[in-house]
Design a protein around this motif. Structure first.
Motif, PDB file in Angstrom:
ATOM      1  N   GLU A 145       0.793  -1.030   0.308  1.00 48.96           N
ATOM      2  CA  GLU A 145       0.131  -0.039   0.086  1.00 48.96           C
ATOM      3  C   GLU A 145       0.833   1.220  -0.132  1.00 48.96           C
ATOM      4  OE1 GLU A 145      -3.380   0.358  -0.279  1.00 48.96           O
ATOM      5  OE2 GLU A 145      -3.267  -2.042  -0.665  1.00 48.96           O
ATOM      6  N   ILE A 146       2.023   1.300   0.753  1.00 49.88           N
ATOM      7  CA  ILE A 146       2.837   2.285   0.817  1.00 49.88           C
ATOM      8  C   ILE A 146       3.470   2.653  -0.692  1.00 49.88           C
ATOM      9  CG2 ILE A 146       5.030   3.326   1.577  1.00 49.88           C
ATOM     10  CD1 ILE A 146       4.415   1.946   4.340  1.00 49.88           C
ATOM     11  N   TYR A 149       1.152   4.236  -3.144  1.00 51.22           N
ATOM     12  CA  TYR A 149       0.920   5.606  -3.091  1.00 51.22           C
ATOM     13  C   TYR A 149       2.000   6.184  -3.289  1.00 51.22           C
ATOM     14  CZ  TYR A 149       0.550  10.122  -0.610  1.00 51.22           C
ATOM     15  OH  TYR A 149       0.140  11.313  -0.545  1.00 51.22           O
ATOM     16  N   LEU A 150       3.085   5.954  -3.218  1.00 58.78           N
ATOM     17  CA  LEU A 150       4.429   6.526  -3.733  1.00 58.78           C
ATOM     18  C   LEU A 150       4.700   6.406  -5.250  1.00 58.78           C
ATOM     19  CD1 LEU A 150       7.077   5.075  -0.917  1.00 58.78           C
ATOM     20  CD2 LEU A 150       5.974   7.402  -1.072  1.00 58.78           C
TER      21      LEU A 150
END
Length: 281
Positions: A145-146, A149-150
């Protein structure tokens, strides 16, 4: 005059449940104690490095040479005849997998709190193994998930064209959450974790993971490089959780060369002891 007896009252069920849950959680955060953990950590670092390097190279090659061709060959998104694929792909959805694993852990804790002796030990041993599977998937999904987003990669045909280089970092919507594939992360983390505990299931579990990967391509939810990235994140995440458990002597043991292998389960260990006793002269 009758002899006095000193019988310690058995703790209540809520107290037993609290004790079982507390011990299960405490074992996960206790200090590592395995004498070979440093060797295992070096081996994990080497494997992670070469796996990540090979995976990154493959992702770049797919992105440049194959992603565009593949998504143009797939049926249009929303094709009615693809309904079986849409059902099948949900077996790799992280919410569903984590809900089943988490619910099973809760049931095991509720049942184990009412048991004593070997039966409780048997269930708690199974619970430790399910904790490993749950955390392998959960950690991998969290990292994914990180990264989504990045990176902010657009899904196939988002924006109206077949552009595999459609990136808007930090965009934060589902349309720009293509890399890595969350379903591939979940499926490969689950496949690696289950196979690490029960190697005989390896072929079945990785077949399941590959099928989930393919459904994401057919449904135009992801590019080929997305699902490869998801598989990489899932396996590396599960490898890291396996090391965490092995360093604390939970479910795994570290061999002399730093290799991590699963400890025999309580059931199989008891059966082996019975078999040795029955065959003794």
């Amino acid at each position: 005059m009758p002899a006095s007896t000193n019988i310690t009252p058995r703790p209540s069920y809520p107290a037993q449940l609290l004790a079982v849950s507390g011990r299960s959680l405490a074992q996960l955060v206790r200090a590592p104690s395995h004498s070979r953990r440093a060797m295992a950590a070096r081996k994990l670092a080497r494997h992670t490095l070469w796996l990540s390097a090979a995976g990154a190279a493959l992702i770049i090659v797919l992105m440049v040479a194959f992603d565009l061709t593949e998504i143009q060959l797939m049926p249009a998104r929303g094709t009615p005849s693809l309904w079986p694929i849409r059902i099948l792909t949900d077996f790799g959805k992280d919410e569903y997998v984590l809900s089943v694993l988490g619910g099973t852990l809760v049931v095991l804790a509720l049942v184990a709190a009412g048991l004593h002796g070997p039966r409780r030990a048997l269930l708690l041993g199974l619970g430790t193994r399910l904790q490993f599977v749950f955390l392998s998937v959960a950690l991998s999904v969290f990292v994914a998930e990180i990264l989504k987003y990045l990176i902010g990669r657009g899904r196939p045909f988002v924006g109206g064209t077949a552009n595999p280089f459609n990136f808007i970092p930090f965009e934060g919507t589902g349309a720009y959450a293509s890399l890595p594939s969350g379903h591939a992360v979940t499926a490969f983390a689950l496949a690696f974790a289950v196979s690490a505990l029960w190697p005989r299931l390896r072929v079945f579990m990785f077949t399941y993971a590959i099928v989930i990967l393919l459904t994401r391509l057919v449904l135009l939810a992801h590019h080929p490089s997305d699902v490869v990235a998801g598989a990489l994140v899932g396996m590396v995440g599960a490898m890291a959780v396996r090391y965490w458990f092995a360093a604390r002597r939970l479910a795994f043991v570290i061999l002399a060369d730093g290799t991590i292998v699963a400890l025999p389960g309580a059931v199989s260990g008891r059966l082996k002891r019975v078999a040795r006793g029955a065959s003794a002269p």
